[in-house]
Design an enzyme around this catalytic site. Sequence first.
Site, PDB file in Angstrom:
ATOM      1  N   ASP A 117     148.676  99.007  45.199  1.00  0.00           N
ATOM      2  CA  ASP A 117     149.217 100.203  45.842  1.00  0.00           C
ATOM      3  C   ASP A 117     149.591  99.887  47.293  1.00  0.00           C
ATOM      4  O   ASP A 117     149.026  98.993  47.929  1.00  0.00           O
ATOM      5  CB  ASP A 117     148.248 101.376  45.756  1.00  0.00           C
ATOM      6  CG  ASP A 117     146.907 101.117  46.421  1.00  0.00           C
ATOM      7  OD1 ASP A 117     146.366 100.013  46.256  1.00  0.00           O
ATOM      8  OD2 ASP A 117     146.384 102.025  47.108  1.00  0.00           O
ATOM      9  N   GLU A 182     143.439 101.586  46.638  1.00  0.00           N
ATOM     10  CA  GLU A 182     142.734 101.002  47.777  1.00  0.00           C
ATOM     11  C   GLU A 182     143.157 101.645  49.083  1.00  0.00           C
ATOM     12  O   GLU A 182     142.355 101.774  50.018  1.00  0.00           O
ATOM     13  CB  GLU A 182     142.986  99.488  47.822  1.00  0.00           C
ATOM     14  CG  GLU A 182     142.126  98.734  48.834  1.00  0.00           C
ATOM     15  CD  GLU A 182     142.729  98.670  50.237  1.00  0.00           C
ATOM     16  OE1 GLU A 182     142.009  98.253  51.167  1.00  0.00           O
ATOM     17  OE2 GLU A 182     143.906  99.047  50.412  1.00  0.00           O
TER      18      GLU A 182
END
Length: 441
Positions: A117, A182
Amino acid sequence: MDDNAAQASRIAAAVDAARDRVVSTLTDLIAFQTISRPDPAPPGPGTEPCQRYLRARLAALGFETELWEPDPAPLLEKYRGRPGTVEARRFEGRPNLGGRKPGQGGGRSLLLTGHIDVVPTGPIEHWRSEPFSPVVQDGAIYGRGAVDMKGGVAAMLMACEILHELDVPLRGDIVFSTVCDEEICSMGALAHADRGYTADAGIMTEPTANRIAPICFGILWGRIILDGIGGHAELTPRNWDAGGPVDAIDLCRQMLNGIDLINRRWMFDPRKRHPLMEGPVNILATQIRAGEHPSSTAGRAEIVIDVKYLPAERDALGRGSLVAAEVDAFISQICQADPYLRAHPARVEWFLDADCTEVPSDHPFVSCFQGAVSASGLSPQLTGFSSHSDIGIPTDIGGTPTVNFGPGDPSQAHQPNEHVMIADLVSCTRALALAIADWCR
């Protein structure tokens, strides 16, 4: 030349010859829009396709793989109060990827892990090119995630591919993990550790300029709420205890000055420093919200703060509650200096605690990895990772001592025109391949 040196030379040559493939792997990954947002719905449209792309590449190398969407409810129930547990996260359309390539048996296993991400692009006019249309120019690859951290994921994947193509014998397993979320919390990493993706040691390929970082900071996020009293901004005010207004923006100035004082104290406090970190922990004001009308004094203000802490400051559950209490006490002291704030004290709403950890510098894997890094022509000197990363989850919950090591200048992370130098990307791939071959042999 002995057999080990000959193998290392062969691996290094193969990585150098694969330079264009390393580049194309990263450009492929950047093109997937995998943005994480505080509200995870809807997911970045490229999140699942990106994981499927990686899964197909791993399967071709003989990895046993799976994709799954973590279920937050049982994770919260099992790990409540521990790192990685955040309420109201969702993973629909945002799967984790796990893979394991069995070794021949009897060897040490290694976890390669990272997140796919990325943060939002910010104002598009700040970019010289489209963030998700990667550009290769002047020896660098430009695009959102080039440094944080698809460059590291590309290097992980290419190191595995090159060892497979050379048929390098490995007795230990290679474990491969790419997670979502994250950039908001660590629940994706927690789901991986809970699912059993563990090993004897691990490398998280966050950007460290290709330096081994066995320690990272923990991070606390909080909102300092300051309640003023709204009033007409253009009129001469009465004192607050006579019914007059109190400008919450003025209260912000006082609070920010107080935070500066705390940071100056911490700068010289040995408890707030670590020899591998460039500077001490500190408190950063990252957002300010105040005011209701152009001609009214602000009746309320909110300062969002980002507070770093060290592994030595963790509580019994591995989190930063002791540091949060320390900050609460400091803010209470700041309020005591002002008559209005004494009567109407600021309060802190803590809303994120991202953990930290430290792997001992003399750990056998650290020594092994330093040898691989040296053989790659890079510095084996250890450093600290000066922000949060997910290494605490595999280390402290999964039992896999994990260090940060990845390509790119960390200061490029989250910036417009984010880029990684191709030479750094190739050097990282070389170091990872040599580390796998040595540790897992």
